[in-house]
Design a protein around this motif. Structure first.
Motif, PDB file in Angstrom:
ATOM      1  N   ALA A  66      37.562  42.048  42.353  1.00 31.63           N
ATOM      2  CA  ALA A  66      38.906  41.610  42.727  1.00 31.63           C
ATOM      3  C   ALA A  66      39.634  40.985  41.546  1.00 31.63           C
ATOM      4  N   VAL A  67      38.911  40.240  40.726  1.00 29.11           N
ATOM      5  CA  VAL A  67      39.509  39.652  39.531  1.00 29.11           C
ATOM      6  C   VAL A  67      39.900  40.750  38.536  1.00 29.11           C
ATOM      7  N   GLN A  68      39.015  41.720  38.370  1.00 23.91           N
ATOM      8  CA  GLN A  68      39.351  42.856  37.503  1.00 23.91           C
ATOM      9  C   GLN A  68      40.598  43.575  37.996  1.00 23.91           C
ATOM     10  N   ASP A  69      40.627  43.858  39.303  1.00 34.04           N
ATOM     11  CA  ASP A  69      41.762  44.588  39.872  1.00 34.04           C
ATOM     12  C   ASP A  69      43.064  43.809  39.760  1.00 34.04           C
ATOM     13  N   ALA A  70      42.960  42.476  39.745  1.00 33.77           N
ATOM     14  CA  ALA A  70      44.156  41.646  39.612  1.00 33.77           C
ATOM     15  C   ALA A  70      44.669  41.602  38.180  1.00 33.77           C
ATOM     16  N   GLY A  71      43.910  42.181  37.249  1.00 37.77           N
ATOM     17  CA  GLY A  71      44.340  42.251  35.860  1.00 37.77           C
ATOM     18  C   GLY A  71      44.170  40.966  35.080  1.00 37.77           C
TER      19      GLY A  71
END
Length: 569
Positions: free
Chosen positions: A97-102
């Motif tokens: 989720a952190v990765q996807d949030a950029g």
């Protein structure tokens, strides 16, 4: 009150909650969200704030990842960055989720000289400490040690930089300001602090605020670790209210809601007789002020009438400035209470609902004899009553008693020199009426228990629980995060740690509040808990009024007692 749980107890509660439908994943989401809300409060008012989250490998790191994501979602203008001690599994939902949030992610293993870490921390407005949580094992070693050292150095370097505008002389003093940027929020526990014992690694990160979950942890309330906690917040999560593993925890952190609920109500059609009479036997020629401080605090706590029993020189010194008190002139020897005062005290006890012994007594032998005489008479009276309850037909001729009322001590508080004199009596605890309240500071506790003060401080929680049961007394062990223990095994910790109370006479104020609440009919343990909380709150209010704790005197604390009660109404 808020529960206090050890590391093992916390894990048992979590396992029980998971078995009852509150999954570990849900608890992590709730914990991370609660941390994010505290973080958002700390950066409120900052434009385009920069947040650096230090992420460990365990569940605490997962809490930190959730917090970082929620902060980024709720503050789109914020620059949120994550520094990971180890690479997270790509299947980790929170990491994904952190990765996807950029969000920017950096790894310790790629940062050989800590340059990235130092830059991320030194340029941050807020640092989230999610390295260890409750799982720290001291001493900190290896890569984690490198990260903690690097983060601490970066925080120190940033705070050492003072731009010119900070040198302007302020027109208003702000009480207990945060240390400066970057602010540090510890998630569950500052990294490097043992949450069971309060032991603190030399490289631990010191927080401005710590948000912990489900329950407070004893190490957060025990020094030296408590010094690294900053302000403490507790997020209870959505624990099932009837969870046995949570309800069974015997230790608690006192909160304002509980104190408010304990306090007796005050009817508008009441009179002074409605709120009880307190007798304070206090003072000597060298320590006359102690009696005045205790009496003022008893009145401020709401007692209907307060009588001070004291030597003549003490009454002469105080009467003009303490107009509300009534006075009981007691026999004295060169300005210190004499043994012969015991009979007079017993003769005049009828009608008093609570009794305080000890403030300002001094430690003369005759005063020690007075204490022994008071307690031995009480013990004899208890023995007589016990025989009567068992069917023995005693009479005044056979037992030598006068009137039961004249020989029965009301609920009892012993403070200050009464404790020092008590410690000189062999098996002193056998003389105390059940549920008497004693209020030692660590030195007095050491003398009562026959151990060194250092042993008291290194073993506060276990010692106070053990001795309350052994002595059949309620113990108020004073100090930062005062502990209150009952004979039944309860231990309540106060949330206060302030230098405003580190001055002579504040203990007399506390004792006065306790006796005042007892006079109003409160149960001894609840009276001690409420008095301790109000005393701490009054100390904080005095510090706020005077711009800090340095200039606070005991009289200032006594003056704030009424305000403290008002804040709880």
């Amino acid at each position: 009150m808020i529960k206090i749980a050890s590391i093992e107890e916390t894990r048992r509660v979590e396992a029980a909650a998971d078995a009852n439908g509150l999954s570990y994943a849900s608890m992590m989401e709730q914990a991370g969200t609660a941390a994010a809300q505290r973080a958002l409060a700390l950066i409120e008012g900052l434009d385009a704030p920069r947040i650096t989250a230090l992420i460990g490998q365990g569940n605490n790191g997962g809490d930190g990842l959730v917090a970082a994501r929620v902060i980024a979602q709720q503050r789109p203008d914020a620059l949120v960055r994550c520094y990971l001690l180890t690479r997270r599994d790509e299947t980790d939902v929170n990491f994904k989720a952190v990765q996807d949030a950029g969000l920017l992610i950096a790894y310790s293993e790629d940062d050989h000289d800590n340059r990235v870490l130092r830059n991320m921390v030194a340029s941050a407005d807020l640092v989230l400490d999610a390295v260890f949580g409750i799982g720290a094992r001291l001493p900190i070693k290896n890569d984690a040690l490198k990260v903690l050292r690097g983060a601490n150095q970066a925080i120190k370097d940033r705070r050492a930089f003072l731009p010119p505008e900070t040198l302007i002389i302020p027109t208003q003093v702000v009480a207990t300001p945060l240390a400066g940027l970057p602010r540090v929020l510890a998630i569950d526990c500052p990294s490097g602090l043992d949450c069971d014992t309060g032991a603190l690694d030399a490289n631990a990160i010191h927080a401005d605020e710590t948000v912990t979950f489900i329950a407070a942890k004893p190490g957060l309330l025990t020094f030296p670790g408590a010094a690294a906690v900053g302000r403490l917040s507790i997020a209870p999560l959505e624990m099932p209210v009837d969870l046995p593993e949570l309800k069974a925890l015997p230790h608690s952190l006192v909160d304002s809601v509980s104190v408010k609920n304990y306090l007796p109500s005050r009817a508008l059609d009441s009179n002074k007789g409605s709120f009880g009479k307190a007798l304070i036997v206090a003072g000597s020629v060298n320590y006359s002020g102690a009696a005045g401080l205790a009496a003022k605090a008893a009145y401020r706590s709401g007692a209907g009438l307060v009588t001070v029993g004291a030597p003549g020189p003490v009454i002469s010194a105080l009467a003009a400035g303490l107009l509300e008190a009534t006075w009981m002139l007691l026999p004295h020897d060169m300005g210190v209470l004499a043994e012969s005062a015991a009979s007079m005290i017993y003769e005049q006890l009828e009608g008093y609902k609570a009794l305080l012994l000890g403030p300002g007594w001094g430690q003369e032998e005759t005063t020690g004899d007075l204490l022994k005489a008071l307690l031995q008479k009480s013990e004899k009276m208890a023995a007589r009553k016990n025989k009567r309850s068992m069917g023995f037909g005693l009479t005044k001729e056979t037992d030598g008693a006068q009137d039961d009322k004249s020989l029965t001590l009301p609920p009892l508080v012993l403070d200050a020199d009464a404790l020092n004199l008590l410690a000189k009596i062999e098996s002193w605890w056998s003389l105390l009426p059940p549920n008497s309240i004693i209020t030692p500071h660590p030195g007095e506790m050491g003398r009562l228990a026959g151990i060194e003060t250092s042993d008291v401080q290194s073993n506060r929680w276990q010692l106070v629980q053990q001795k309350a049961a052994e002595w059949n007394a309620i113990i108020v062990l004073k100090g930062a995060h005062t502990l209150i223990a009952s004979p039944q095994g309860q231990v309540a910790a106060l949330p206060f740690k302030t230098d405003a109370l580190a001055t002579a006479g504040t203990g007399d104020v506390l004792a006065g509040i306790i006796v005042g609440l007892l006079a109003q009919g409160m149960e001894p343990f609840e009276a001690a808990v409420c008095a301790g909380y109000v005393h701490g709150l009054a100390g904080e209010q005095a510090a706020l009024r005077l711009g800090g704790g340095r200039g606070v005197m005991a009289g200032d604390v006594a003056e704030m007692v009424g305000l403290a009660f008002g804040l709880l109404s």
